[in-house]
Design an enzyme around this catalytic site. Sequence first.
Site, PDB file in Angstrom:
ATOM      1  N   GLU A 219     -13.360   2.275  -8.229  1.00 26.16           N
ATOM      2  CA  GLU A 219     -12.339   3.228  -8.651  1.00 26.16           C
ATOM      3  C   GLU A 219     -11.280   2.509  -9.476  1.00 26.16           C
ATOM      4  O   GLU A 219     -11.014   1.324  -9.270  1.00 26.16           O
ATOM      5  CB  GLU A 219     -11.694   3.918  -7.443  1.00 26.16           C
ATOM      6  CG  GLU A 219     -12.640   4.887  -6.746  1.00 26.16           C
ATOM      7  CD  GLU A 219     -11.947   5.717  -5.680  1.00 26.16           C
ATOM      8  OE1 GLU A 219     -12.409   6.844  -5.455  1.00 26.16           O
ATOM      9  OE2 GLU A 219     -10.966   5.249  -5.075  1.00 26.16           O
TER      10      GLU A 219
ATOM     11  N   CYS B 299      -4.605   0.493 -13.264  1.00 24.63           N
ATOM     12  CA  CYS B 299      -4.870  -0.304 -12.063  1.00 24.63           C
ATOM     13  C   CYS B 299      -6.376  -0.456 -11.958  1.00 24.63           C
ATOM     14  O   CYS B 299      -7.093   0.544 -11.836  1.00 24.63           O
ATOM     15  CB  CYS B 299      -4.306   0.399 -10.832  1.00 24.63           C
ATOM     16  SG  CYS B 299      -4.671  -0.451  -9.279  1.00 24.63           S
TER      17      CYS B 299
ATOM     18  N   CYS C 283     -14.300  -5.092  -0.507  1.00 26.14           N
ATOM     19  CA  CYS C 283     -13.366  -6.193  -0.263  1.00 26.14           C
ATOM     20  C   CYS C 283     -13.620  -6.753   1.132  1.00 26.14           C
ATOM     21  O   CYS C 283     -13.917  -6.000   2.062  1.00 26.14           O
ATOM     22  CB  CYS C 283     -11.922  -5.676  -0.368  1.00 26.14           C
ATOM     23  SG  CYS C 283     -10.650  -6.934  -0.106  1.00 26.14           S
TER      24      CYS C 283
ATOM     25  N   CYS D 153      -7.813  -5.891   5.558  1.00 27.12           N
ATOM     26  CA  CYS D 153      -6.478  -5.418   5.912  1.00 27.12           C
ATOM     27  C   CYS D 153      -6.585  -4.043   6.558  1.00 27.12           C
ATOM     28  O   CYS D 153      -7.218  -3.132   6.013  1.00 27.12           O
ATOM     29  CB  CYS D 153      -5.580  -5.356   4.676  1.00 27.12           C
ATOM     30  SG  CYS D 153      -5.330  -6.972   3.882  1.00 27.12           S
TER      31      CYS D 153
ATOM     32  N   CYS E  14      -5.678  -0.667   4.605  1.00 26.21           N
ATOM     33  CA  CYS E  14      -6.219  -0.501   3.253  1.00 26.21           C
ATOM     34  C   CYS E  14      -7.634   0.066   3.293  1.00 26.21           C
ATOM     35  O   CYS E  14      -8.523  -0.492   3.953  1.00 26.21           O
ATOM     36  CB  CYS E  14      -6.213  -1.845   2.534  1.00 26.21           C
ATOM     37  SG  CYS E  14      -6.774  -1.743   0.816  1.00 26.21           S
TER      38      CYS E  14
ATOM     39  N   GLU F 159     -10.095  -8.293  -3.805  1.00 26.01           N
ATOM     40  CA  GLU F 159      -9.115  -9.380  -3.839  1.00 26.01           C
ATOM     41  C   GLU F 159      -9.393 -10.201  -5.103  1.00 26.01           C
ATOM     42  O   GLU F 159     -10.394 -10.917  -5.182  1.00 26.01           O
ATOM     43  CB  GLU F 159      -9.259 -10.240  -2.575  1.00 26.01           C
ATOM     44  CG  GLU F 159      -8.635 -11.624  -2.639  1.00 26.01           C
ATOM     45  CD  GLU F 159      -7.147 -11.623  -2.944  1.00 26.01           C
ATOM     46  OE1 GLU F 159      -6.765 -12.178  -3.999  1.00 26.01           O
ATOM     47  OE2 GLU F 159      -6.377 -11.088  -2.125  1.00 26.01           O
TER      48      GLU F 159
ATOM     49  N   SER G 218       0.851  -9.724  -1.555  1.00 26.88           N
ATOM     50  CA  SER G 218       0.853  -8.676  -0.523  1.00 26.88           C
ATOM     51  C   SER G 218       1.307  -9.306   0.785  1.00 26.88           C
ATOM     52  O   SER G 218       0.496  -9.805   1.559  1.00 26.88           O
ATOM     53  CB  SER G 218      -0.542  -8.077  -0.385  1.00 26.88           C
ATOM     54  OG  SER G 218      -0.907  -7.391  -1.559  1.00 26.88           O
TER      55      SER G 218
ATOM     56  N   HIS H   2       3.852  -7.855   3.326  1.00 25.00           N
ATOM     57  CA  HIS H   2       3.820  -6.735   4.275  1.00 25.00           C
ATOM     58  C   HIS H   2       4.418  -7.013   5.654  1.00 25.00           C
ATOM     59  O   HIS H   2       4.869  -6.077   6.318  1.00 25.00           O
ATOM     60  CB  HIS H   2       2.406  -6.192   4.446  1.00 25.00           C
ATOM     61  CG  HIS H   2       1.719  -5.846   3.164  1.00 25.00           C
ATOM     62  ND1 HIS H   2       2.341  -5.134   2.161  1.00 25.00           N
ATOM     63  CD2 HIS H   2       0.466  -6.135   2.700  1.00 25.00           C
ATOM     64  CE1 HIS H   2       1.506  -4.987   1.147  1.00 25.00           C
ATOM     65  NE2 HIS H   2       0.368  -5.583   1.445  1.00 25.00           N
TER      66      HIS H   2
ATOM     67  N   ASN I 227       0.721   4.576   2.623  1.00 22.41           N
ATOM     68  CA  ASN I 227      -0.106   5.693   2.187  1.00 22.41           C
ATOM     69  C   ASN I 227      -1.206   5.889   3.217  1.00 22.41           C
ATOM     70  O   ASN I 227      -2.084   5.025   3.371  1.00 22.41           O
ATOM     71  CB  ASN I 227      -0.700   5.407   0.807  1.00 22.41           C
ATOM     72  CG  ASN I 227       0.373   5.342  -0.265  1.00 22.41           C
ATOM     73  OD1 ASN I 227       1.137   6.290  -0.453  1.00 22.41           O
ATOM     74  ND2 ASN I 227       0.458   4.221  -0.958  1.00 22.41           N
TER      75      ASN I 227
ATOM     76  N   CYS J  64      -1.406   3.075  -3.625  1.00 21.66           N
ATOM     77  CA  CYS J  64      -1.691   1.751  -3.088  1.00 21.66           C
ATOM     78  C   CYS J  64      -2.376   1.842  -1.728  1.00 21.66           C
ATOM     79  O   CYS J  64      -1.891   2.507  -0.813  1.00 21.66           O
ATOM     80  CB  CYS J  64      -0.382   0.973  -2.957  1.00 21.66           C
ATOM     81  SG  CYS J  64      -0.563  -0.681  -2.311  1.00 21.66           S
TER      82      CYS J  64
END
Length: 341
Positions: free
Chosen positions: A92, A105, A112, A116, A119, A159, A213, A215, A289, A332
């Site tokens: 995507e 983006c 990945c 995380c 995500c 990543e 990242s 967080h 999100n 995100c």
Amino acid sequence: MKETINGKTLEELEEIFAKEGYKKFRAKQVFRQIHVNKVNDFDKMTDLSKDLRSELKEKFSFAKVKKEEEFISQIDTTKKYLFSLDDGNIIEAVFMDYGSRKTICISSQVGCRMGCEFCASSKNGLVRNLTVDELIEEVYELERLNQDINNIVIMGIGEPLDNYENMVKFIELITDQKGRNLSHRSITLSTSGLVPRIYDLADQGLDVNLALSLHYADDEKRQKFMPIGKKYKISQLIKACDYYLEKTKRRVSFEYVVIDGVNNKDEDVYNLTRLLRGKNIHINLIPLNPIEEFDYKKPKSSALKDFRDKLLANKLNATIRKPMGSDIDASCGQLRNNYGR
């Protein structure tokens, strides 16, 4: 199997063409068609003779990125694309129109392996890296579908530093003055924190913008939600980012997904201040999100602003990122590599 050529540097094309007995300037023509005119079909390279086009088609090919679905946001100017690759894998990518600034983006991997918790991109694990050809074509297909862009953020699926060699060559190619000629400073690369590769990137001399990242402001919380935290401590990340700033003179951004009641407490303000005060950095606060696999809710705007204000009061440069395309799962942490969401 034909050799793909849309990920070749001009020097590589010249060498390949020389071995095939073609004149050197032919490589320049093809390179310009690919990276200036964004052509991925020899038949459309009309500055070449028909015979030469036929010969090239027999010997070489282009990696393709095909649009399968387009999702258009009803709340802002975001468009999300579901692309298929030549082997049937799915990625995507997102186009964001900020008026005079057009940003895309892009994904760097199919899936990945960072894992995380918050995500969506890592829920199916890592399938494979994107090739240089595919990375280039991802950008050019987004431009064909929309218009020329000003900025690339490598924050989609994957990543980027886990696909290091291809990523470096992609950046070198997309910024080549004889081709697309995008500024290094128009590229932002996001990483979850592969410390050795941050040092490598600093030494590479590309001077792209680095976004870490982060967080979480302490190791215990970060390790709980980000497996990479078990390998590299926050102190190691900060040291690597300091080195990146020293080598490139580019300010580092710290991405911080705010999960209300988890990482926006007073102790987090204290830890962030202890880590980052006095450094030439920017903290990008991102409201969580939601995804179905992560049982936490998006923070209220008042909680988000309160957290930002506390950081500002402690002399930390912090802003709130406006979510883009949240109604089409384009924000995100929401990108995936499969159909049927």
